[in-house]
Design an enzyme around this catalytic site. Sequence first.
Site, PDB file in Angstrom:
ATOM      1  N   GLU A   1       0.842  -1.199   0.000  1.00  0.00           N
ATOM      2  CA  GLU A   1       0.000   0.000   0.000  1.00  0.00           C
ATOM      3  C   GLU A   1       0.868   1.236   0.000  1.00  0.00           C
ATOM      4  O   GLU A   1       1.743   1.385   0.854  1.00  0.00           O
ATOM      5  CB  GLU A   1      -0.821   0.086   1.302  1.00  0.00           C
ATOM      6  CG  GLU A   1      -2.218  -0.399   1.237  1.00  0.00           C
ATOM      7  CD  GLU A   1      -2.942  -0.159   2.557  1.00  0.00           C
ATOM      8  OE1 GLU A   1      -3.029   1.001   2.986  1.00  0.00           O
ATOM      9  OE2 GLU A   1      -3.404  -1.145   3.138  1.00  0.00           O
TER      10      GLU A   1
ATOM     11  N   GLU B   1     -13.596   5.579  -1.427  1.00  0.00           N
ATOM     12  CA  GLU B   1     -14.503   4.682  -0.701  1.00  0.00           C
ATOM     13  C   GLU B   1     -15.321   5.477   0.322  1.00  0.00           C
ATOM     14  O   GLU B   1     -14.788   5.997   1.293  1.00  0.00           O
ATOM     15  CB  GLU B   1     -13.694   3.576  -0.016  1.00  0.00           C
ATOM     16  CG  GLU B   1     -13.025   2.645  -1.019  1.00  0.00           C
ATOM     17  CD  GLU B   1     -12.009   1.699  -0.380  1.00  0.00           C
ATOM     18  OE1 GLU B   1     -12.413   0.873   0.450  1.00  0.00           O
ATOM     19  OE2 GLU B   1     -10.813   1.812  -0.706  1.00  0.00           O
TER      20      GLU B   1
ATOM     21  N   LYS C   1     -15.475   4.800   4.367  1.00  0.00           N
ATOM     22  CA  LYS C   1     -14.318   4.939   5.251  1.00  0.00           C
ATOM     23  C   LYS C   1     -14.516   6.200   6.099  1.00  0.00           C
ATOM     24  O   LYS C   1     -15.442   6.975   5.876  1.00  0.00           O
ATOM     25  CB  LYS C   1     -13.035   5.025   4.430  1.00  0.00           C
ATOM     26  CG  LYS C   1     -12.811   3.770   3.570  1.00  0.00           C
ATOM     27  CD  LYS C   1     -11.375   3.564   3.213  1.00  0.00           C
ATOM     28  CE  LYS C   1     -10.658   2.775   4.299  1.00  0.00           C
ATOM     29  NZ  LYS C   1      -9.348   2.263   3.856  1.00  0.00           N
TER      30      LYS C   1
ATOM     31  N   GLU D   1      -9.254   9.702   4.334  1.00  0.00           N
ATOM     32  CA  GLU D   1      -9.440   8.256   4.135  1.00  0.00           C
ATOM     33  C   GLU D   1     -10.398   7.935   2.979  1.00  0.00           C
ATOM     34  O   GLU D   1     -10.284   6.892   2.358  1.00  0.00           O
ATOM     35  CB  GLU D   1      -9.940   7.597   5.424  1.00  0.00           C
ATOM     36  CG  GLU D   1      -8.920   7.578   6.557  1.00  0.00           C
ATOM     37  CD  GLU D   1      -7.692   6.715   6.252  1.00  0.00           C
ATOM     38  OE1 GLU D   1      -7.831   5.751   5.470  1.00  0.00           O
ATOM     39  OE2 GLU D   1      -6.615   7.019   6.789  1.00  0.00           O
TER      40      GLU D   1
END
Length: 335
Positions: free
Chosen positions: A258, A309, A312, A317
């Site tokens: 990541e 997303e 999150k 985030e």
Amino acid sequence: MGLVLSFIKLLCLLIIQLSFLADGDGIGLNYGLVADNLPAPPQVISLVKSRNVAKIRIFEPNHGVLDALQNSGIEVIIGTLNADIANIANDPNFAKDWVQNNIVPYAPTVKIRAISLGNEVNPGDLGSMLQALKNLDNAVKATGFSIPVTTTIGVYLLASSYPPSQGDFSEAAKPGMQQVSGFLASNGYPIMVTTYPYFAYAGDPEHVPLQYALINSSDIVVKDGDLGYANLFDAMVDGVYAAMDKVGGGAVEVVVCESGWPSKGNGDFTTTTLAQTYNQNLVRHVTSSGTPRKPGNKVETYIFAIFNEDQKSPGVEQNFGLYNPDMTEVYHIDF
Ligand SMILES: *[C@@H]1O[C@H](CO)[C@@H](O)[C@H](O)[C@H]1NC(C)=O
């Protein structure tokens, strides 16, 4: 003549593809699913394929995604939930069932790069990690498939990382990491690490130069003995190599499972220009050279993430994606 030419073209393509596979490095994408508005997995896998990206990582063995990956040629790192680590460590039958349910049906048609026990595991979880790794590895080996079994740590397990040669795990993490390194080294499996220059920069912009964090200059910023560091990504990876070396894992390959930069959520630190600059430089850098400590060893790296997303935590985030949920680009990256 045309036929001969197309044959030669085909051969070249094949050779390029084979050398790519043999390399083990290259760029992958994290396919996170913490959202209620993402396209169906087959659309997403087509999108990944259309970008010539050959690797993804998923955080749990989502069968919809694994179904879509069948015969796609795209390689995948499959995570287990952190909550499953203790069960896998305590009960070999739980490990067996996990492999039977999530690996055996897919291994014939999906290229599985590795199985990762947990994500950014806590030092506390490292206590049972060796047994979990052994149980899962035994369960995989019993099926006859050959798949590396490893775990994913965060750089916060390092108590020191500056300069990179001083990289060292915290006292809390050290005993567990010693055991994990021994297991990985003896099997020839990699360690997975999450590595975010963004958080280092955003947390201390006075001391971390922006261009150094963005991999956007070739000027040496950190001298470390004979080695010189022009970007924080290399410094962080080499810090992990140094820490692994101190627990007997000097030969274990570090995979950055990541890395990324949010495009929104923290004012001037998070613009699409910065996110695009970091991720494009990351792609260019890891596909062309290794780190100062291991110059010949390109770092296998997975960008976080394919999508923004929405489920999150609010703020940065939710804004790490290269794509919006409707599959339009947040910004463009060349792979
Ligand atoms: C990256 O470096 C180039 C060349 O020095 C510079 O023009 C550009 O502004 C830099 N990008 C960012 C986002 O700082």
